[in-house]
Write an enzyme that holds these catalytic residues in place. Structure first.
Site, short mmCIF file in Angstrom:
data_model
loop_
_atom_site.label_atom_id
_atom_site.label_comp_id
_atom_site.label_asym_id
_atom_site.label_seq_id
_atom_site.Cartn_x
_atom_site.Cartn_y
_atom_site.Cartn_z
N ASP A 164 19.94 19.23 -5.86
CA ASP A 164 21.27 18.80 -5.42
C ASP A 164 21.69 19.56 -4.16
OD1 ASP A 164 21.13 18.22 -8.47
OD2 ASP A 164 22.62 16.89 -7.58
O1 MRU Z 1 24.39 15.03 -12.67
P1 MRU Z 1 23.35 14.18 -11.98
O2 MRU Z 1 22.70 13.19 -12.87
O3 MRU Z 1 23.89 13.57 -10.71
O4 MRU Z 1 22.25 15.24 -11.55
C1 MRU Z 1 21.12 14.80 -10.87
C2 MRU Z 1 20.12 15.86 -10.60
O5 MRU Z 1 20.30 17.02 -10.86
C3 MRU Z 1 18.91 15.42 -9.87
O6 MRU Z 1 17.80 16.12 -10.30
C4 MRU Z 1 19.14 15.67 -8.37
O7 MRU Z 1 20.36 15.10 -7.97
C5 MRU Z 1 18.06 15.13 -7.55
S1 MRU Z 1 18.19 13.35 -7.45
C6 MRU Z 1 16.95 12.76 -6.47
#
Ligand code: MRU
Length: 353
Positions: free
Chosen positions: A241
């Site tokens: 993220d």
């Molecule tokens: O809370 P989320 O489902 O948005 O979290 C997503 C993640 O942590 C993913 O691993 C990250 O965003 C990478 S997406 C290509």
């Protein structure tokens, strides 16, 4: 079958409601910035790259419908600010907002309102294609890097959360690496963690794996260390993220413990992320704001209570993996870098945040 989280044609945006997967496939219309914000906040759409793309496309749809009137620059600024506030940890929406605002301000100096509207919409529409192209490069670089350590064998990959077509404009990041390995005929097996509390692994990655025909096995988060000891895991590959200047990486909660277990077992640990997920303005992971989500995500599953009523809950959605644990490398569309090489590799290529 191609999984599509985002369906867009000029003036119309639909997103797959990921809260209903894997049982129901329902596309919902996004007509405005507020609809985009709500979809992001409620996790109908999730995954760092997809957040930015849906956020910006929701603005494109509203602009196409004539929103903003004569004060387009102000409308775009307010909209981007609102969208960026929906979820704090992923950098992608904030980066897109910064870049789009800069573009808007420059264009507004030489274009009338309608020309400006068209060029802003054009900028946003290019995000879709750019993301898929970057993900394909990430997939190829990652697969080649992992295979260079095992020239003749097929590989077994462990991943966390969902980083596939559903979390991006298409192809995926960490799951894009898995996709490339599968296409090369070199994927022996994918282990995907359930990913509590939101179950992105069980609901979304498992769904993508079945749809794409990957040989895949679902495990609970608490089985990961055992899988590393017993199941011949070649590498752990996760998404991100936010990757900061020293290589520390925020990703779905549970990533940190996977990296510790991988180090203990001598399994290379990779982060796969486009450069748009990197934030060189922060020096270390200590500076990343970690989103805390409502307690109900832990105390119930799909509305069914599973915890003792009255218990206190701590629900951080992400954790930070220190760069020392990212032993395989950071896989970007520009190549694979050690955390210590990232800053030099990206300086000059990323706009400042
Ligand atoms: O809370 P989320 O489902 O948005 O979290 C997503 C993640 O942590 C993913 O691993 C990250 O965003 C990478 S997406 C290509």
């Amino acid at each position: 079958m191609t999984l599509e989280a985002i369906r867009y044609r000029s003036g119309s945006l639909q997103i797959l409601n990921q809260l209903l997967l894997p049982h129901e496939t329902v596309y919902e219309e996004i007509r405005s910035v507020q609809d985009g914000y709500d979809a992001i906040k409620s996790m109908k759409v999730r995954g760092a790259p997809a957040l930015a793309i849906v956020g910006c496309l929701s603005l494109a749809v509203e602009l196409r419908a004539g929103a903003g009137g004569d004060d387009l620059v102000c409308f775009i600024r307010d909209s981007l600010c609102h969208l960026t506030s929906a979820r704090p940890t992923a950098v992608n929406m904030g980066r897109a907002a910064r870049e789009l605002m800069e573009f808007t301000e420059n264009e507004s100096m030489e274009k009338n309102t309608e020309q400006l509207r068209d060029s802003v919409i054009g900028w946003i529409e290019e995000m879709l294609e750019r993301d898929v192209n970057d993900n394909k490069k990430i997939g190829n670089y990652g697969a080649q890097h992992i295979l260079s350590g095992v020239p003749r064998d097929s590989v077994t990959i462990l991943t966390h959360c969902n980083t596939g077509s559903l979390a991006t404009a298409g192809y995926g990041t960490a799951l894009g690496v898995v996709r490339s390995l599968h296409t090369l005929g070199r994927l022996k097996r994918l282990y995907c963690t359930e990913t509590r509390p939101y179950n992105q692994g069980a609901r979304l990655t498992a769904y993508e794996a079945v749809a794409e025909g990957f040989p895949a096995t679902l495990i609970t988060d608490s089985m990961a260390a055992l899988a590393m000891r017993e199941k011949g895991i070649t590498a752990v590959v996760v998404g991100a993220d936010r990757v900061v200047a020293n290589g520390d990486t925020a990703n779905k909660v549970g990533t940190y413990q996977l990296a510790i277990a991988a180090k203990h077992h001598g399994v290379p640990f990779y982060v796969a992320a486009p450069s748009t997920s990197c934030d060189l303005s922060l020096e270390s992971g200590r500076d990343i704001v970690i989103e805390e989500r409502p307690p109900e995500e832990l105390t119930s599953i799909n509305g069914v209570p599973v915890a003792a009523p009255g218990i206190d809950v701590w629900n951080p959605a992400f954790d930070v993996t220190p760069h020392q644990l990212i032993t395989g490398g950071i896989i970007t569309e520009l190549g694979v870098f050690l955390p210590s090489e990232l800053q030099a590799a990206l300086t000059g290529r990323l706009t400042a945040l």
